[in-house]
Design an enzyme around this catalytic site. Structure first.
Site, PDB file in Angstrom:
ATOM      1  N   ARG A 168      19.749  39.713  48.314  1.00 12.65           N
ATOM      2  CA  ARG A 168      20.768  38.507  48.433  1.00 12.65           C
ATOM      3  C   ARG A 168      21.503  38.722  47.202  1.00 12.65           C
ATOM      4  NH1 ARG A 168      18.760  34.340  46.131  1.00 12.65           N
ATOM      5  NH2 ARG A 168      17.029  34.222  47.085  1.00 12.65           N
ATOM      6  N   ASP A 215      44.192  31.715  50.298  1.00 10.82           N
ATOM      7  CA  ASP A 215      43.931  32.270  51.622  1.00 10.82           C
ATOM      8  C   ASP A 215      44.719  33.279  52.199  1.00 10.82           C
ATOM      9  OD1 ASP A 215      43.189  32.560  53.952  1.00 10.82           O
ATOM     10  OD2 ASP A 215      41.823  30.794  54.333  1.00 10.82           O
ATOM     11  N   LYS A 224      39.004  38.455  60.823  1.00 12.69           N
ATOM     12  CA  LYS A 224      40.260  38.579  61.321  1.00 12.69           C
ATOM     13  C   LYS A 224      40.850  40.055  61.052  1.00 12.69           C
ATOM     14  CE  LYS A 224      39.583  34.450  62.462  1.00 12.69           C
ATOM     15  NZ  LYS A 224      39.300  33.521  61.357  1.00 12.69           N
TER      16      LYS A 224
HETATM   17  C1  LIG Z   1      43.242  31.366  57.358  1.00 15.67           C
HETATM   18  C2  LIG Z   1      41.935  31.136  57.927  1.00 15.67           C
HETATM   19  N1  LIG Z   1      41.012  30.939  56.845  1.00 15.67           N
HETATM   20  C3  LIG Z   1      39.605  30.680  56.936  1.00 15.67           C
HETATM   21  C4  LIG Z   1      38.922  31.026  58.088  1.00 15.67           C
HETATM   22  C5  LIG Z   1      37.396  30.649  58.321  1.00 15.67           C
HETATM   23  O1  LIG Z   1      37.128  32.022  58.536  1.00 15.67           O
HETATM   24  P1  LIG Z   1      35.799  32.323  59.237  1.00 15.67           P
HETATM   25  O2  LIG Z   1      35.735  31.627  61.031  1.00 15.67           O
HETATM   26  O3  LIG Z   1      35.303  33.629  59.395  1.00 15.67           O
HETATM   27  O4  LIG Z   1      34.708  31.372  58.945  1.00 15.67           O
HETATM   28  C6  LIG Z   1      39.980  30.962  59.235  1.00 15.67           C
HETATM   29  C7  LIG Z   1      39.425  31.112  60.762  1.00 15.67           C
HETATM   30  O5  LIG Z   1      39.934  31.086  61.678  1.00 15.67           O
HETATM   31  C8  LIG Z   1      41.358  31.192  59.172  1.00 15.67           C
HETATM   32  O6  LIG Z   1      42.289  31.330  60.041  1.00 15.67           O
END
Ligand SMILES: Cc1ncc(COP(=O)(O)O)c(C=O)c1O
Length: 388
Positions: A54, A178, A203
């Site tokens: 962890r 993000d 993604k």
């Molecule tokens: C822009 C964005 N940030 C964060 C996330 C969350 O990621 P996760 O689905 O891997 O938890 C997503 C999920 O679709 C996303 O499109």
């Protein structure tokens, strides 16, 4: 954090050799999967750098060094999902703190703030961050960070990264980005002053729709220490096998994205020309309101497109008529996907909030894959025709 000898190389080289490359012990060109929970110690506290997985695992460490290298940050951290990474970063804040966020962030980000962190007295204000003056107006004494997506999900609005960093730092706030939609191959927010970069590595970074993972990269030793503490204390870490898969996926990020983007341009142009399409959102278009800012801070307009059909189309008929595209949550995989944000990815956002920002019931989001571009155009146009 090991500094890679490839840190100053081009991103195409860093994708393959960045972070910790291969295995010193055996000469293997790939980092092995260290499938272990614990590590032998000689005497208490004397060990080879790892105590418990962890806290640290060599395969995860290689991935963490790689993403730090790619984003040009100080340190990287790998989590069990994008939302686990987001949750860890939001855990930096305390009761009474507030964040300013983009008004069409990923629905899950909105939900964790609105339904989880709100229980601990951490608040947020959602504003149109593409307009810097709206951010400035929302800054109050309790605001501690500006959290943006550029492009936003799903409306692909573009926010000026450097302008937000300058504004945030003038007021002593953290700038969190993000970067899921673009990845460091297209845009590197830390180079534009951001403090923390987040990814749903599920993604484009993973790229094959076969894993769930999240990454965070920070720009300072102080933030690195805090996130390392939170990562270990709250425990939402990525396992060794998925860390390996993610390193594997990242190696082909550049070649995949070149094809994703070339296909996206073809589809965006075809949608724009179609008389059945009311509006197309694509930051690669010259007439996109954020085009110039995007061109300044990113390599291109990415491979995500959103659009609305003209009145009278049956949206479900459109989804059913597609042959190559699948109707599915997620994005960034090799296969082309479509989704209906209002009922899928952004359903967690109340309808009145969705409508106010433009996530209408008719909005369709496209994640353009790497299949043959002309066949993708043909498929989407025939499905539009059938939905009439
Ligand atoms: C822009 C964005 N940030 C964060 C996330 C969350 O990621 P996760 O689905 O891997 O938890 C997503 C999920 O679709 C996303 O499109």
């Amino acid at each position: 954090m090991a500094i890679s000898k490839f840190s100053n190389n081009a991103i195409e080289t860093k994708l393959i050799h960045g972070g910790i490359y291969g295995d010193e012990l055996t000469g293997a060109v790939n980092v092995p999967i260290y499938q272990t929970s614990t590590y032998e110690q000689e005497i208490p506290g004397v060990h080879k750098g790892f105590e418990y997985s962890r806290t640290g695992n060599p395969t995860r460490k290689a991935l963490e060094a790689l993403i730090a290298d790619l984003e040009n940050g100080k340190a990287g951290f790998a989590f069990a999902s994008g939302l686990a990474a987001i949750t860890a970063v939001l855990s930096l804040f305390k009761q009474g703190d507030k964040l300013i966020i983009s008004d069409n962030v990923y629905g899950g980000t909105y939900r964790v703030l609105n339904k989880v962190f709100s229980n601990f007295g951490i608040g947020f204000t959602a504003v149109d961050t593409t307009d810097i003056s709206k951010i400035e107006e929302a800054i109050t004494d309790d605001v501690k960070a500006v959290y943006i997506e550029t492009p936003t999900n799903p409306l692909l609005g573009i926010t000026d990264l450097q302008a937000v960093s300058d504004l945030a730092h003038k007021h002593g706030l953290l700038h969190i980005v993000d970067n899921t939609f673009y990845t460091p191959y297209i845009q590197r927010p830390i180079e534009q002053g951001a403090d923390i970069v987040l990814h749903s590595a599920t993604k484009y970074l993973g790229g094959h729709s076969d894993l769930i993972a999240g990454l965070a990269v920070v720009n300072s030793d102080e933030l690195a220490e805090k996130i390392a503490f939170i990562q270990n204390a709250s425990g939402g870490v990525l396992d060794p096998f998925d860390s390996f898969l993610l390193i594997r996926g990242i190696k082909t990020l550049g070649v995949r994205l070149d094809r994703h983007v070339a296909n996206a341009k073809k589809i965006a142009d075809a949608l724009k020309e179609s008389k059945d399409v009311k509006k197309v959102y694509y930051p690669g278009f010259k007439d996109h309101p954020g085009h110039d800012i995007n061109a300044k801070q990113a390599k291109n307009g990415g491979a995500m497109i959103s659009f609305e059909l003209t009145e009278g189309h049956d949206i479900n008929k459109f989804f059913r008529s597609l042959e190559i595209f699948s109707l599915a949550e997620s994005l960034g995989g090799v296969e082309s996907l479509v989704c209906h944000p209002a009922s899928m990815t952004h359903a967690a956002i109340p309808k009145e909030v969705r409508d106010a920002v433009g996530i209408t019931d008719g909005l369709i989001r496209v994640s353009v894959g790497i299949e043959d571009g002309d066949e993708l155009v043909k498929d989407i146009l025939q499905a539009i025709e059938s939905s009439n």
